[in-house]
Design an enzyme around this catalytic site. Structure first.
Site, PDB file in Angstrom:
ATOM      1  N   SER A 139       0.830  -1.234   0.143  1.00  0.00           N
ATOM      2  CA  SER A 139       0.250   0.107   0.028  1.00  0.00           C
ATOM      3  C   SER A 139       0.931   1.360  -0.136  1.00  0.00           C
ATOM      4  O   SER A 139       2.149   1.166   0.503  1.00  0.00           O
ATOM      5  CB  SER A 139      -0.770  -0.014   1.259  1.00  0.00           C
ATOM      6  OG  SER A 139      -1.617   1.121   1.290  1.00  0.00           O
ATOM      7  N   TYR A 152      -2.289  -0.573  10.725  1.00  0.00           N
ATOM      8  CA  TYR A 152      -2.388  -1.235   9.260  1.00  0.00           C
ATOM      9  C   TYR A 152      -1.164  -0.674   8.230  1.00  0.00           C
ATOM     10  O   TYR A 152      -0.625  -1.479   7.881  1.00  0.00           O
ATOM     11  CB  TYR A 152      -3.686  -0.543   8.668  1.00  0.00           C
ATOM     12  CG  TYR A 152      -4.010  -1.041   7.385  1.00  0.00           C
ATOM     13  CD1 TYR A 152      -4.262  -2.386   6.704  1.00  0.00           C
ATOM     14  CD2 TYR A 152      -3.454  -0.277   6.061  1.00  0.00           C
ATOM     15  CE1 TYR A 152      -4.210  -2.788   5.467  1.00  0.00           C
ATOM     16  CE2 TYR A 152      -3.732  -0.349   4.863  1.00  0.00           C
ATOM     17  CZ  TYR A 152      -4.221  -1.532   4.464  1.00  0.00           C
ATOM     18  OH  TYR A 152      -4.065  -2.080   3.042  1.00  0.00           O
TER      19      TYR A 152
END
Length: 252
Positions: A139, A152
């Protein structure tokens, strides 16, 4: 990397980015196996993607992983590409939350440790193939975290580091390691953080296939490349861009 006539596992392939990746890979002439925790979603994906193979299981559960590995050995021995896409995320308020440790543990297990386990267990199968690859879906937050996705982001940063080491380690065996790094994508997974403002998952799949064909190992999708360049030139500015509501507090 050849983009057709492969046998490909896509974890978390019943929805969102994983589903679009599976769709694009099927259309390119590959055998595709998708996994997911939700039986209903898997059934819907199977109906939407004629020819796809499904396996219900959770990559975070050891017994499910062992069953998946055995299934692949028995039914898909030509497996030569793994796409580690399954993920889990929580929104954080690090000032007030009282369950961050528990949530972070699940994120780290799903987004990082389970990938190490699955890769390790499937590596013997990959080594039998004339051409093989591992794709880890990371990501943009691996470079600069948003405060609401702190843990995260930390799990994706760990995955980014691991992907780099894995690429070096597997090179002598001829196994290629790709890292797919999307920005915000309009999926149900990202709905809580404004996913409707993100790019379509189809764009992620299109750019992935193009990068796979040219052996572009670090696939920074859409504006992720520009953000990465900003991060390289000024980590502070990148952090401020990711956290605009707190920019003033980030200035030393």
């Amino acid at each position: 990397m050849n983009t057709t006539a492969n046998t490909i596992l896509v974890t978390g392939g019943s929805a969102g980015i994983g589903l679009e990746l599976a769709k694009a890979l099927l259309a390119a002439g590959n055998t595709v196996i998708i996994t997911g925790r939700d039986a209903a979603r898997l059934k819907a994906a199977e109906a939407a993607l004629p020819g796809v193979h499904t396996f219900r299981g959770d990559v975070a559960h050891p017994a499910d992983v062992d069953a998946l590995v055995q299934h692949l050995h028995n039914h898909h021995p030509a497996l030569n590409i793994i796409v580690n896409n399954a993920g889990y995320a929580n929104l954080n308020n690090l000032l007030d939350d009282t369950d961050t440790f528990e949530k972070a543990g699940r994120e780290m297990l799903t987004n990082y440790l389970s990938i190490i386990r699955l890769n390790e267990k499937l590596l013997p199968l990959l080594r039998l193939q004339p051409e093989a690859a591992i794709v880890n879906v990371s990501s943009i937050v691996a470079f600069a975290p948003g405060s609401r996705l702190a843990t995260y982001a930390a799990s994706k940063a760990a995955l980014h580091s691991y992907s780099q080491s894995l690429r070096v380690a597997l090179k002598p065996a001829g196994i290629k390691v790709f890292e797919l790094m999307p920005p915000l994508v309009n999926t149900e997974f990202s709905a809580e953080i404004g996913g409707q403002n993100g790019i379509p998952a189809t764009q992620v799949a299109e750019e992935f296939l193009a990068a796979l064909a040219t052996d572009n190992y670090e696939i920074r999708v859409a504006n992720t490349e520009a953000f990465y360049q900003l991060y390289l030139s000024s980590p502070q500015q990148a952090l401020e861009v990711m956290n605009p509501q707190a920019a003033e507090t980030l200035v030393p």
